[in-house]
Motif scaffolding. Structure first.
Motif, PDB file in Angstrom:
ATOM      1  N   ARG A   1       0.833  -1.191   0.000  1.00 24.99           N
ATOM      2  CA  ARG A   1       0.000   0.000   0.000  1.00 24.99           C
ATOM      3  C   ARG A   1       0.875   1.251   0.000  1.00 24.99           C
TER       4      ARG A   1
ATOM      5  N   GLN B   1      -9.472 -10.026  -6.288  1.00 25.94           N
ATOM      6  CA  GLN B   1      -9.122  -9.977  -4.865  1.00 25.94           C
ATOM      7  C   GLN B   1      -8.738 -11.363  -4.364  1.00 25.94           C
TER       8      GLN B   1
ATOM      9  N   PHE C   1      -5.855  -8.449   6.766  1.00 28.79           N
ATOM     10  CA  PHE C   1      -6.963  -7.735   7.404  1.00 28.79           C
ATOM     11  C   PHE C   1      -6.430  -6.675   8.379  1.00 28.79           C
TER      12      PHE C   1
ATOM     13  N   SER D   1      -3.536  -5.339   8.488  1.00 30.96           N
ATOM     14  CA  SER D   1      -2.676  -4.306   7.893  1.00 30.96           C
ATOM     15  C   SER D   1      -3.482  -3.057   7.576  1.00 30.96           C
ATOM     16  N   SER D   2      -4.789  -3.209   7.393  1.00 32.15           N
ATOM     17  CA  SER D   2      -5.587  -2.023   7.065  1.00 32.15           C
ATOM     18  C   SER D   2      -5.776  -1.131   8.291  1.00 32.15           C
ATOM     19  N   PHE D   3      -5.444  -1.650   9.454  1.00 27.10           N
ATOM     20  CA  PHE D   3      -5.548  -0.820  10.658  1.00 27.10           C
ATOM     21  C   PHE D   3      -4.213  -0.205  11.050  1.00 27.10           C
TER      22      PHE D   3
ATOM     23  N   GLY E   1     -12.452 -10.800   6.054  1.00 28.29           N
ATOM     24  CA  GLY E   1     -11.857  -9.530   6.470  1.00 28.29           C
ATOM     25  C   GLY E   1     -10.835  -9.039   5.466  1.00 28.29           C
ATOM     26  N   SER E   2     -10.040  -9.962   4.922  1.00 26.08           N
ATOM     27  CA  SER E   2      -8.986  -9.510   4.020  1.00 26.08           C
ATOM     28  C   SER E   2      -9.570  -9.125   2.667  1.00 26.08           C
TER      29      SER E   2
ATOM     30  N   THR F   1     -10.749  -5.779   3.123  1.00 26.91           N
ATOM     31  CA  THR F   1      -9.617  -4.866   3.180  1.00 26.91           C
ATOM     32  C   THR F   1      -9.179  -4.457   1.787  1.00 26.91           C
TER      33      THR F   1
ATOM     34  N   LYS G   1     -11.633  -2.221   0.161  1.00 27.53           N
ATOM     35  CA  LYS G   1     -11.643  -0.908   0.796  1.00 27.53           C
ATOM     36  C   LYS G   1     -10.606   0.019   0.167  1.00 27.53           C
ATOM     37  N   PHE G   2      -9.445  -0.536  -0.190  1.00 26.23           N
ATOM     38  CA  PHE G   2      -8.402   0.305  -0.779  1.00 26.23           C
ATOM     39  C   PHE G   2      -8.934   0.983  -2.024  1.00 26.23           C
TER      40      PHE G   2
END
Lengths: 378, 243
Positions: A208, A223, A281, A283-285, A366-367, A370, A373-374
């Motif tokens: 990212r 994905q 999952f 890593s998005s936090f 969750g992943s 994630t 979401k990007f």
């Protein structure tokens, strides 16, 4: 001097602005100390044992033994278990040990015959087995003294009353199973879990940060393919790591184990599946590698303390057991111990495998979220 | 196919929370040209390109690329996308980066080897192919990044500020690459805030605060604004829009 204060002030500003670090700095020590204190201070769940006296004449000594176990050792006596039902009760966890007292007829004891004390232990947790046996040894003397009193033997005859003959039987494990045999299975899956989680979280974060995620999202990759690609790449290392650990542990450290290495690898595979998706999952936090490092105390420490790695689940207070059963490594530990110490087959650890799989699926959801979401938010 | 619009926007809007980054854009871009998206930072250029590249979803309205409403993964292979950041794996070599991006677009084997060789030649990195990206200069990374967007021979190239922060010499080089690509039949959509580059585009769209102020051939835009330079033309249209 002012140059130093400028630097110090800048660092103060940066940390003070990073709310998560602030929370963690103060929260994590409390969390860890709180959990540890709870674990150490709480009354251990008593050891569950059955005392079975097949012959009538021994009832008195049997009662005495039960009384001593309850009063002087932390043992809870489970009633209603018969000799043929011992193994079943040990397997389903109703009891952790059964004591079968034979030849304890008072009249016979007077003549100098020794009673036989057969102890059947579940044995997969060598530490609690040993603790129980030590307590049992300590009870021998008070048991004999009381018996002497009850029989009102003369001093000379009292010497005749010999301690009962101790006969140990292990359902799992054995006399030579030690702590290392008990700790090896959880360490194996903990290492893989931890390694895969951190690596995935960091590489996804970098993806990212360096903008390559943009390129991946613009490419024909779906994905699902991204997740599978990550998993396959990591799996190679995770399984190789497991293989090396297993080799080291079995051949060089000479850890006892039953069951096949293949089934251990199956459990590892599911653990890695969950851990890699959890990495994506989580890593998005995180905004940077530093924040990934902050997951370590949050994700790793509770699992080290509660997953049954160091404290066996059975001795934990009930409330902590509920938390433990919400942690993935708890199931991995249960499954691996059953496979390696008890020699179970994969089919016998199916419930644990399903729980691990459910965790892996949850993290996969969750992943996927994630990665979506990007695209949607940025 | 050549005369068909490769990009068509219909009332395209994008909102991020309360902020409206694109406020309803209608636009058609014909094939085979270099289209310049001009606007200051924060005008919505990147947002627009990300939607066209299929990364971001429109809030309302629609964006068509090669006739398909975006996002649509089936057109992904026809698109080459060069992000504003270098977007390379620094711990891989220049060549390994190219090979990776080629392979995720389904190029492999001898064809991939041939394309990688050609592209390294084009951007002048043949002798640095085995260097880690981390070890090459910023300019070389830019060139490698462009090459990565080209390995799969896209019909359409989206370039998000490819020349931002690039020295003048390399900027000229980049525009020469673009020229060669369009000659080869590739359509290019390039965003920039360098107005001096805008003159090299076949058509321009002037973007400001999420609105398309004006659109057309550079020369016509300048004439309509009665301006000497495109810079002055941009200011003229910007002022006319917001009284």
């Amino acid at each position: 001097m002012s140059r130093i204060t400028a630097l110090a002030y800048r660092i103060f500003l940066q940390i003070a602005r990073d709310r998560r670090t602030l929370v963690l700095i103060f929260l994590v020590p409390m969390l860890v100390m709180g959990l540890l204190t709870w674990l150490l201070r709480s009354e251990k769940q008593p050891f569950r044992a059955a005392v079975i006296v097949p012959d009538k004449g021994g009832a008195m000594m049997g009662d005495l033994l039960r009384e001593l176990l309850v009063q002087n050792a932390r043992v809870k006596i489970i009633a209603g278990i018969t000799e043929p039902g011992i193994n079943e009760a040990l397997e389903d966890g109703r009891i952790q040990a059964a004591i079968v007292l034979r030849g304890a007829d008072l009249e016979e004891l007077k003549t100098g015959k020794r009673a036989e004390l057969k102890v059947v232990l579940e044995g997969s947790d060598p530490m609690s087995s040993r603790e129980f046996l030590q307590q049992l040894q300590r009870l021998q003397k008070p048991l004999l003294d009381t018996m002497r009193g009850l029989l009102s033997l003369s001093d000379e005859n009292a010497q005749m009353l010999a301690p009962p003959e101790l006969n140990l039987v292990f359902l799992y494990g054995g006399k030579d199973f030690g702590e290392t045999d008990y700790f090896a299975p959880p360490v194996i899956c903990f290492v893989a879990f931890f390694f895969v989680f951190i690596i995935t979280a960091v590489s996804f974060l970098r993806e990212r940060a360096q903008g390559t995620m943009e390129r991946l999202l613009a490419s024909p990759l779906s994905q699902f393919e991204i997740i599978l690609g990550y998993l396959s790449g990591l799996l190679l290392f995770a399984l190789a790591q497991t293989a090396v650990i297993l080799f080291f542990v079995f051949y060089l450290l000479k850890i006892h184990y039953l069951g096949s290495i293949a089934s251990v690898l199956v459990v590892e595979f599911i653990v890695v599946l969950g851990a890699s998706n959890m990495g994506i999952f989580f890593s998005s936090f995180a905004k940077n590698e530093f924040q990934v490092a902050q997951f370590i105390p949050l994700v790793v420490l509770p699992q080290v303390l509660l997953s049954g790695m160091l404290w066996s689940l059975e001795t934990m207070p009930k409330a902590l057991q509920y938390i433990a059963y919400a942690l993935p490594l708890t199931y991995a530990n249960l499954a691996l111990r059953n496979l390696m110490i008890k020699g179970f087959s994969l089919a016998q650890v199916l419930p644990e495998l399903l729980a691990l799989l459910a965790f892996a699926l949850l993290m996969t959801a969750g992943s996927i979220l994630t990665i979506r979401k990007f695209g949607a938010i940025n | 196919m050549a005369d068909e619009a490769i990009v068509r926007l219909e009332g395209l809007k994008k909102r991020f929370g309360k902020i409206e980054a694109l406020k309803g854009i209608d636009l058609e871009i014909p094939a085979g040209i270099t289209y310049g998206l001009i606007g200051p930072n924060g005008s919505g250029k990147t947002t627009l390109i990300r939607i066209l590249a299929g990364i971001s979803r429109p809030s309302s309205g629609a964006a068509f690329v090669l006739g398909r409403p975006m996002p649509d993964r089936s057109v992904a292979a026809s698109i080459g996308y060069m992000t504003q950041a270098e977007a390379l794996y620094k711990d891989l070599t220049v060549e390994e980066n190219l090979r990776f991006f080629g392979r995720i677009y389904g190029v492999s084997g001898a064809l991939l080897r041939q394309r990688v060789d050609e592209l390294l030649e084009l951007v002048g990195l043949s002798d640095r192919r085995r260097s880690l990206v981390d070890e090459v200069s910023g300019g070389m990374r830019r060139r490698a990044s462009l090459a990565c967007a080209l390995v799969h021979r896209p019909r359409l190239l989206f370039l998000d500020e490819p020349t931002a922060g690039v020295d003048p010499e390399l900027r000229i080089q980049f525009w020469n690459y673009f020229k060669r690509l369009t000659t080869g039949g590739v359509s290019i959509l390039v965003s920039t805030h360098h107005l001096d580059e805008a003159g090299r585009c076949d058509r321009l769209g002037l973007l400001r605060e999420g609105e398309l102020l004006k659109e057309g051939v550079p020369e016509e835009l300048r004439r309509e604004a009665q301006a000497e330079t495109l810079e002055a033309a941009f200011l003229y249209f910007a002022r006319r829009r917001s009284p």
